[in-house]
Write a protein that holds these residues in place. Structure first.
Motif, PDB file in Angstrom:
ATOM      1  N   GLY A   1      -0.319   4.031 -11.413  1.00  0.00           N
ATOM      2  CA  GLY A   1      -1.111   4.495 -10.268  1.00  0.00           C
ATOM      3  C   GLY A   1      -1.801   3.347  -9.558  1.00  0.00           C
ATOM      4  N   LYS A   2      -2.388   2.425 -10.344  1.00  0.00           N
ATOM      5  CA  LYS A   2      -3.035   1.250  -9.745  1.00  0.00           C
ATOM      6  C   LYS A   2      -2.002   0.389  -9.015  1.00  0.00           C
ATOM      7  CE  LYS A   2      -6.838   0.905 -13.079  1.00  0.00           C
ATOM      8  NZ  LYS A   2      -7.462   0.063 -14.128  1.00  0.00           N
ATOM      9  N   TRP A   3      -0.812   0.283  -9.608  1.00  0.00           N
ATOM     10  CA  TRP A   3       0.270  -0.502  -8.986  1.00  0.00           C
ATOM     11  C   TRP A   3       0.613   0.060  -7.612  1.00  0.00           C
ATOM     12  CZ3 TRP A   3       3.676  -4.591 -10.203  1.00  0.00           C
ATOM     13  CH2 TRP A   3       4.862  -4.624  -9.468  1.00  0.00           C
ATOM     14  N   GLU A   4       0.795   1.376  -7.521  1.00  0.00           N
ATOM     15  CA  GLU A   4       1.160   2.014  -6.251  1.00  0.00           C
ATOM     16  C   GLU A   4       0.089   1.755  -5.190  1.00  0.00           C
ATOM     17  OE1 GLU A   4       3.925   3.581  -5.604  1.00  0.00           O
ATOM     18  OE2 GLU A   4       4.813   3.904  -7.584  1.00  0.00           O
ATOM     19  N   ASN A   5      -1.179   1.890  -5.578  1.00  0.00           N
ATOM     20  CA  ASN A   5      -2.269   1.673  -4.620  1.00  0.00           C
ATOM     21  C   ASN A   5      -2.307   0.228  -4.134  1.00  0.00           C
ATOM     22  OD1 ASN A   5      -3.114   4.341  -4.778  1.00  0.00           O
ATOM     23  ND2 ASN A   5      -4.499   3.939  -6.495  1.00  0.00           N
ATOM     24  N   ARG A   6      -2.086  -0.723  -5.049  1.00  0.00           N
ATOM     25  CA  ARG A   6      -2.106  -2.138  -4.657  1.00  0.00           C
ATOM     26  C   ARG A   6      -0.952  -2.459  -3.716  1.00  0.00           C
ATOM     27  NH1 ARG A   6      -3.345  -3.369 -10.834  1.00  0.00           N
ATOM     28  NH2 ARG A   6      -5.633  -3.523 -10.751  1.00  0.00           N
ATOM     29  N   CYS A   7       0.222  -1.835  -3.963  1.00  0.00           N
ATOM     30  CA  CYS A   7       1.371  -2.099  -3.099  1.00  0.00           C
ATOM     31  C   CYS A   7       1.115  -1.615  -1.665  1.00  0.00           C
ATOM     32  CB  CYS A   7       2.625  -1.423  -3.656  1.00  0.00           C
ATOM     33  SG  CYS A   7       3.327  -2.285  -5.091  1.00  0.00           S
ATOM     34  N   LYS A   8       0.349  -0.549  -1.517  1.00  0.00           N
ATOM     35  CA  LYS A   8       0.021  -0.066  -0.173  1.00  0.00           C
ATOM     36  C   LYS A   8      -0.830  -1.082   0.579  1.00  0.00           C
ATOM     37  CE  LYS A   8       0.172   4.814  -1.543  1.00  0.00           C
ATOM     38  NZ  LYS A   8      -0.630   6.044  -1.782  1.00  0.00           N
ATOM     39  N   LEU A   9      -1.679  -1.816  -0.161  1.00  0.00           N
ATOM     40  CA  LEU A   9      -2.572  -2.794   0.463  1.00  0.00           C
ATOM     41  C   LEU A   9      -1.895  -4.134   0.697  1.00  0.00           C
ATOM     42  CD1 LEU A   9      -5.818  -2.040  -1.609  1.00  0.00           C
ATOM     43  CD2 LEU A   9      -5.245  -1.240   0.700  1.00  0.00           C
ATOM     44  N   THR A  10      -0.696  -4.336   0.127  1.00  0.00           N
ATOM     45  CA  THR A  10       0.034  -5.595   0.311  1.00  0.00           C
ATOM     46  C   THR A  10       1.258  -5.410   1.206  1.00  0.00           C
ATOM     47  OG1 THR A  10       1.320  -5.201  -1.709  1.00  0.00           O
ATOM     48  CG2 THR A  10      -0.702  -6.492  -1.929  1.00  0.00           C
ATOM     49  N   GLN A  11       1.229  -4.369   2.030  1.00  0.00           N
ATOM     50  CA  GLN A  11       2.324  -4.072   2.956  1.00  0.00           C
ATOM     51  C   GLN A  11       3.635  -3.818   2.224  1.00  0.00           C
ATOM     52  OE1 GLN A  11       2.400  -6.625   6.540  1.00  0.00           O
ATOM     53  NE2 GLN A  11       0.579  -7.648   5.717  1.00  0.00           N
TER      54      GLN A  11
ATOM     55  N   LEU B   1       5.252 -20.196 -15.001  1.00  0.00           N
ATOM     56  CA  LEU B   1       6.379 -21.060 -14.660  1.00  0.00           C
ATOM     57  C   LEU B   1       7.190 -20.568 -13.465  1.00  0.00           C
ATOM     58  CD1 LEU B   1       7.694 -21.828 -18.260  1.00  0.00           C
ATOM     59  CD2 LEU B   1       5.967 -23.040 -16.940  1.00  0.00           C
ATOM     60  N   GLY B   2       7.164 -19.267 -13.193  1.00  0.00           N
ATOM     61  CA  GLY B   2       7.949 -18.724 -12.089  1.00  0.00           C
ATOM     62  C   GLY B   2       7.254 -17.544 -11.442  1.00  0.00           C
ATOM     63  N   PHE B   3       7.292 -17.481 -10.099  1.00  0.00           N
ATOM     64  CA  PHE B   3       6.627 -16.390  -9.370  1.00  0.00           C
ATOM     65  C   PHE B   3       7.534 -15.966  -8.223  1.00  0.00           C
ATOM     66  CE2 PHE B   3       3.256 -15.107  -6.153  1.00  0.00           C
ATOM     67  CZ  PHE B   3       3.074 -13.847  -6.713  1.00  0.00           C
ATOM     68  N   PHE B   4       8.029 -14.727  -8.291  1.00  0.00           N
ATOM     69  CA  PHE B   4       8.939 -14.194  -7.277  1.00  0.00           C
ATOM     70  C   PHE B   4       8.239 -13.078  -6.508  1.00  0.00           C
ATOM     71  CE2 PHE B   4      11.448 -15.861 -10.749  1.00  0.00           C
ATOM     72  CZ  PHE B   4      12.489 -16.538 -10.127  1.00  0.00           C
ATOM     73  N   GLU B   5       8.129 -13.224  -5.185  1.00  0.00           N
ATOM     74  CA  GLU B   5       7.576 -12.166  -4.336  1.00  0.00           C
ATOM     75  C   GLU B   5       8.723 -11.421  -3.671  1.00  0.00           C
ATOM     76  OE1 GLU B   5       4.863 -13.903  -1.604  1.00  0.00           O
ATOM     77  OE2 GLU B   5       3.377 -14.408  -3.133  1.00  0.00           O
ATOM     78  N   MET B   6       8.571 -10.095  -3.544  1.00  0.00           N
ATOM     79  CA  MET B   6       9.664  -9.284  -3.002  1.00  0.00           C
ATOM     80  C   MET B   6       9.134  -7.914  -2.603  1.00  0.00           C
ATOM     81  SD  MET B   6      11.299  -8.572  -6.736  1.00  0.00           S
ATOM     82  CE  MET B   6      10.270  -9.851  -7.456  1.00  0.00           C
ATOM     83  N   PRO B   7       9.910  -7.143  -1.843  1.00  0.00           N
ATOM     84  CA  PRO B   7       9.490  -5.785  -1.492  1.00  0.00           C
ATOM     85  C   PRO B   7       9.539  -4.852  -2.706  1.00  0.00           C
ATOM     86  CG  PRO B   7      11.161  -6.620   0.041  1.00  0.00           C
ATOM     87  CD  PRO B   7      11.127  -7.558  -1.112  1.00  0.00           C
ATOM     88  N   TYR B   8       8.583  -3.941  -2.729  1.00  0.00           N
ATOM     89  CA  TYR B   8       8.581  -2.854  -3.723  1.00  0.00           C
ATOM     90  C   TYR B   8       9.297  -1.674  -3.083  1.00  0.00           C
ATOM     91  CZ  TYR B   8       6.748   1.002  -6.548  1.00  0.00           C
ATOM     92  OH  TYR B   8       6.621   2.113  -7.345  1.00  0.00           O
ATOM     93  N   VAL B   9      10.392  -1.197  -3.698  1.00  0.00           N
ATOM     94  CA  VAL B   9      11.245  -0.201  -3.056  1.00  0.00           C
ATOM     95  C   VAL B   9      11.404   1.042  -3.929  1.00  0.00           C
ATOM     96  CG1 VAL B   9      12.518  -1.981  -1.802  1.00  0.00           C
ATOM     97  CG2 VAL B   9      13.345  -1.214  -4.032  1.00  0.00           C
TER      98      VAL B   9
END
Length: 543
Positions: free
Chosen positions: A480-490, A515-523
């Motif tokens: 639930g927290k994940w979903e809310n944060r994704c709304k605030l990060t476009q 060591l590694g950080f990948f940013e991507m859309p949540y779909v």
């Protein structure tokens, strides 16, 4: 008939099934018998599970004579999930026993595990093992020479206290030159323990042996070939074992030196594994341990750098068991080997090529290493900015998107440094991370629903990152927290790959561990191209 819990059945079914035949038996021992390492064995019943194809003991238990047949199953489960070294977790294709009652009990208890269980009148391998138990104590060599036993054990426990596995991985080799008049020697120390599975040191007697074993271990060969490679090593070894563990899940890395016992031995192509050292060997290993302990103490900051650079030191170790206040010393020179470390890492990277050319599944589950720590969480905007500026962290960023949310949702995978680098390389070789989402998984066999985290790479390959029980209150809250944060990060999220799974930062990686950080859309599952995934058990009705 008692049967295994459904979650245990599911867990065991995840183990690879190997084409091996295991022998199992339960026999009564008499007071005074001796175990594999010469240790005293109390009276009672002994349960043994032996891989007859490999010729090695996978598990052994001493139990009370009035214990029920369930003890046989408990020891078997440990043989599958946590076998004695050098065994790997696996499920056998077939089991043979010499007792009809045990056969029928196992058939009922293991009926869902696709293992054939047969009766045979004789078990030659187990017969031979029990004959060794009856060998009189005086006919076996001591594991360590009496004159050096206390000094060697003390040196081993002093090394435990400096925790070299917190700084060095198994590909960061330390060379040792021991300038002893009687036995000058060059050794190559490989530290084990960063994975949190087995702690100790392997002292290779030649670089050739070290490289040959690494190459053989990386080959996609049979268990027989891997066993042959293991026994072809030319080395001495030190392992640590707990004097007493409260449970199978305990990590001995959390124990103090007083609660451990060091185990010494030798491996050589012509004599296999030998669980004892002679006098000359004990002296060499003593100076190696003393030198290694001092080296790690004095240079732990440099050894924690990634990659480890050139570090060298010449030490004078007081002569072992010298009379009085002798000032005689043995010179031990220790040095890191950065070039060799790069060569060993290159071997691991090359091993990824063409592993799955014949069959690539729709959803692959081999990206995340075994025993990795996986969690749904977040990082602050400040940490995200630091990652973008950190030259030691590989970053795939969404530069075209401005994200100012205070908390950025991430899936965190924490493993050892080499495995983290291997994971990052795999994603990069597939064009990078394209998107990430959660899909539903169903296990109709146990009537269990899962929430599966799935990564899609730019080449269209789907990777299973982790699975969670769908009805878990803890996961529901995190999701639930994940979903809310994704709304605030476009609609953007991240995958954070870190090291330190067995150290103090387990579950709470620091910036230096990332060591590694990948940013991507949540779909959504539809955008991933995945529907409901079902676990399909394979039934073997021949038994």
């Amino acid at each position: 008939m008692t049967s295994l819990p459904s979650n245990t059945q599911h867990r065991l079914m995840q183990l690879p099934q190997v084409p091996s035949v295991w022998e199992g038996d339960r026999r009564t021992l008499q007071e005074g018998n001796q175990g594999f390492d010469g240790e005293h064995v109390p009276s009672g019943d002994c349960i043994l599970w032996v891989d007859g194809s490999e010729g090695m003991v996978r598990s052994m238990d001493i139990i009370s004579s009035d214990s029920g047949p369930e003890a046989i199953v408990r020891t078997l489960i440990r043989a599958m999930e946590n076998p004695r070294r050098p065994g790997n977790p696996a499920r056998p294709q077939k089991i043979v026993v010499r007792n009809r009652e045990i056969q029928f009990f196992l058939r009922g208890a293991l009926q869902s595990l696709q293992i054939s269980i047969d009766y045979v009148p004789d078990l030659p391998l187990i017969d031979e093992l029990f004959r060794t138990f009856d060998t009189p104590a005086g006919s076996r060599p001591a594991t360590l020479p009496a004159a050096y036993s206390d000094s060697l054990k003390r040196a081993a426990l002093e090394l435990w206290k400096v925790e070299p596995w917190d700084y060095l991985t198994d590909h960061e080799i330390i060379s040792l030159s021991i300038e002893n008049d009687q036995t000058p020697r060059n050794l190559y120390a490989c530290i084990m323990g960063m994975l949190g599975e087995e702690y100790g040191v392997i002292f290779y007697r030649s670089l050739e042996s070290l490289k040959q074993f690494r190459m053989a271990a990386l080959e996609d060969g049979s268990p027989e070939r891997l066993e042959q490679a293991f026994l072809s090593q030319d080395c001495w070894f030190l392992n640590y074992e707990a004097l007493q563990l409260a449970g199978d899940d305990d990590d001995i890395g959390n124990l103090s030196a007083e609660k451990l016992t060091p185990i010494f031995g030798s491996i050589h192509p012509l004599e296999g594994i030998r669980p004892f050292l002679d006098e000359e060997e004990a002296i060499i290993i003593y100076y190696a341990l003393e030198g290694l302990t001092r080296f790690v103490k004095q240079h732990h900051k440099k050894l924690s750098e990634d990659p480890v650079g050139d570090v060298k030191q010449r030490l004078g170790i007081p002569v072992l068991n010298s009379p009085g206040k002798s000032k005689d010393k043995v010179i031990v020179t220790l040095a890191t080997m950065p070039d060799l470390s790069e060569e060993l890492i290159a071997m691991m990277e090359d091993d990824d090529d063409d592993d799955d050319e014949e069959f690539i599944p729709a959803l692959r589950d081999d990206l995340v290493p075994a025993n990795a720590y996986f969690s749904v969480g977040m990082i602050t905007l400040d940490v995200r900015n630091q990652l973008h500026q950190n030259p030691k962290t590989y970053v795939q960023s969404e530069d075209s998107v401005t994200i100012e949310a205070a908390e950025f949702p991430v899936l965190i995978i924490q493993t050892s440094r080499p495995k983290a680098q291997e994971l990052i390389s795999c994603i990069r070789e597939e064009g990078g991370a394209a998107s990430l989402g959660f899909v539903k998984g169903e296990d109709s066999w146990t009537d269990t629903d899962y929430d599966l985290a799935v990564l899609k790479t730019e080449e269209g390959v789907l990777h299973l990152l982790g699975q969670f029980l769908e009805d878990s209150p803890t996961h529901q809250m995190a999701r639930g927290k994940w979903e809310n944060r994704c709304k605030l990060t476009q609609g953007y999220c991240g995958l954070l790959v870190t090291m330190g799974v067995s150290g103090r930062s387990r579950g709470n990686p620091q910036l230096k561990d990332m060591l590694g950080f990948f940013e991507m859309p949540y779909v959504s599952p539809k955008e991933l191209g995945v529907g409901i995934l079902q676990l399909m058990p394979q039934l073997d009705l021949d038994w």
